[in-house]
Enzyme design. Sequence first.
Site, mmCIF file in Angstrom:
data_model
loop_
_atom_site.group_PDB
_atom_site.id
_atom_site.type_symbol
_atom_site.label_atom_id
_atom_site.label_comp_id
_atom_site.label_asym_id
_atom_site.label_seq_id
_atom_site.Cartn_x
_atom_site.Cartn_y
_atom_site.Cartn_z
ATOM 1 N N GLY A 511 0.817 -1.197 0.000
ATOM 2 C CA GLY A 511 0.000 0.000 0.000
ATOM 3 C C GLY A 511 0.849 1.245 0.000
ATOM 4 N N ASP A 625 -13.575 4.852 2.494
ATOM 5 C CA ASP A 625 -12.676 4.330 1.457
ATOM 6 C C ASP A 625 -13.170 2.974 0.962
ATOM 7 O OD1 ASP A 625 -10.553 4.377 -0.270
ATOM 8 O OD2 ASP A 625 -9.128 3.539 1.161
#
Length: 908
Positions: A511, A625
């Site tokens: 990420g 998100d």
Amino acid sequence: MRPAAPGTTPNGASSDIRHQRGVAPIPFGSTNSAIDAHHNSEIRVGRHRAKLDEIRESLKAYEHEAGLLSSHVALGSLATPSSSSVSHSDITNDNAEVMNFSSSSSNAAATTTTVSSAAVSNSNSFRTEGGGHKMRITPMPQRHLMMDTGANETVFRSGKEMIRNGNPSTTISSTPSTTTEESIRIHPAGYRYDMPTPAYHMNNNAPQYSPGYSRPPPPAYDSSPVNTRMTPVATDNYRTHLHMKVHPVVKAPPPNPTMLNHNKNMAPPPPPPAKSTISIETMSEERKADNIQRLYHTSMDKKTASSVVSINVASPHTTKVNVGDSPLPSKSFIIGPRYTADVDRKNFVNYKDELRPDPRLIPSTSDANHEDFRPILFKPRNLEITMKSRAQPPPPQYNQPSEPPPKRVSSPIDRTLLEPYIKNTRRVQPCKPNMLRFYMEQHVERLLQQYKEREKRMKQLEKEMVSAQLPDIMRNKMLGLLQQKESKYTRLRRQKMSKSHFTVISHIGVGAFGKVSLVRKNDTRKVYAMKSLEKADVIMKQQAAHVKAERDILAEADSPWIVRLFFSFQDDACLYFIMEYVPGGDMMTLLIQKGIFEEDLARFYIAELACAIEYVHNVGFIHRDLKPDNILIDQHGHIKLTDFGLCTGLRWTHDRRYYGPENDHHRVDSFSLPPEVAAIDKSVKVLNVRQQTRRITAHSLVGTGNYMAPEVIAKTGHNQSCDWWSTGVILYEMVFGRVPFHDDTPGGTQHRIKNWRNFLDFTYCGNLSKECLMMIQQLICDASSRLGSHGKDVAERTAQVKNHPWFRGIDWVNLRKLRADYIYIPRVTHDEDTSNFETFQDNDRADKPNVRGLHNPAFYEFTYRHFFDTDSVGCPSLRPSRRRSLRPLLENGTFNESVSEEDSSSHI
């Protein structure tokens, strides 16, 4: 008395030795005063090392003369004249004390006076002024007793003899004595020492007396240090050290006439004290106030203003110190059990000889340690008193066999253990007040949260026991087991974890701030997913609030719709989340494989996504998100939400403004009114406004561009309804095979989202039902008309979504137990299977961690350990069955081997 040997001086020293040392011999015909003057001026004991040999010869001559005098006394040839007296004003007590005796008749026969004196016993030789005969002064048998006359005088009684005010009441008997010096020494009962010796204070005329035990004659000053004996210390129970010093009184400046007129009605200040009287008394509970035993008493006038008295008082009872300044009344101080090291006795005048004959009054033997002294308040201006004591074993009874003294150590802590502690404490650095406030706020909030979780577990267990209809005995047993589990959990939370407790199997994700790895715990061999975030990146990108929110929701989550967090810890470089491993992959991988979902499969996933969103909103969080990458699929085909990195809990710890720059933490919205409210009414209370608004909106631009709501992009404020917009976008992508507002140009996606009415395209819808298209239109719309945005609570708002016609026929209660042919079941062969993820090689950065991120207070209270971490597995979905029911055990006495087909992940 035999004449002096040739080649020797009157004091017994050899003339050859004096010539060797460069000292002229003293004429034999010199008077006693001249000899003493020469002796005091030339020979100073302990000062000139060059005189040691001379002193040794003098002592040998002294011992030889003592033997002759003893024989002379045995023959009865000498008598003590009645007119002989001792002048106490001429007596001094220094390293060597000399006494001058005067006789009323110069032609009297040579006599020997017997006086008990420790000072005289330390002298080398004495002579009379008259006949030139030597006088041997030997100790006399006296057993000192003490009584109080009421006039601050110490009176000692010795048989029929009494000494008062420094003058003997009776003369010493002139009867010849046939006893030698060794045979008249007194051994008082209860004392281990011999030869009681009175001493004289050098600063006044009052006689001072030494303890009932006596010390042996001083060793030769040139003897080996091994033979040097310290003053013995008796065993005591409470040992209190008193350090008293009298200062000269500073004369006050001339009075101001103005002040005199102002204070004319006030009493004049007392005159400066001419004398300070110090006495030490002890009282026991059995004794009355009128029966106080006085241990020590002394007086010091102006001439001795710089002298110091340092003693130890050892008593298991209360000890009182009376300090009197004539003409002022006396003041009392109670000695408490405070510890201090004894003061070096070489610093004080007449230290040894100012002690009373009492085992509770003992001399000092340790080195000085003035830092441990503590002054006592309300003391006279010209007197300093410092004291402390330490507890020791009680003294042995003298009528019983004495035990060996306890072993005394310099420090109760071993040096090897103390050094690491000192080394670690040096690493502790002071912090700013804002940082301390930041830590305390989070710490208190965490304590309250732990208390709520404990109460919640208690209520949940009671509810389950009521539903299971357990008897009272079984309920009490289960509650006891829960208490044991709570205690064990408390101990586990205190254990520090590190990355070394896990073994990395492979890396399955990466990420913006870190990576996700499949790990195995070394002790339990269980498999977990470890998400690691680099502190430097989190601080640099100002994501500390989001990391805090992710940790909180994962720790508080207790639902099968959320990936469970088992541990969280940190080191100098990274933050670590040890989470449940979901082996089926993510929704994005499935979308890439299938391209377009069937409507039934899309309905199934959106229904489960709605349940997951409902739970997140119920616990007070907003995901913000939602995207296919953050939706995981377990081995049974059901979904779990993960990656709450942009989640917010509408809490002050999840506000980025609260963290601010490093070491500068301000809660900008915790105790302040919003500008619009403050402008209307300044009398509104802060707590009322916070309770009403409860942070309804958030104003940060977060989320992935393709799935963000328009109000989030416009920064006009968003609430929980923004998650339903993202749900509509995901549904559109499932059934259409593309995202609705994607654009390749920078900023083009946000422009399309803001103008969603012009870019939302329903062409090429295929065989989609009207209900499905209606569902998409009611989710991708304005926030005011969006599904899930109306209602007083989360349940009512979520019901708007669940009651949509498209979800007709969905069993919301048993949705997670649903087994259907259209449900995708991933292939998982074992608990470490990573075939549904794209693995990669780890390329750890060799750079040192950013120092700014190491001790940042944003990571306080980050460590976490799950309550059920000791009996759970890393991949709960792999458990074959749920927990067995206790009802068959109560009814039939055996467990029912059959288990229902209920997903076990909800029972972990």
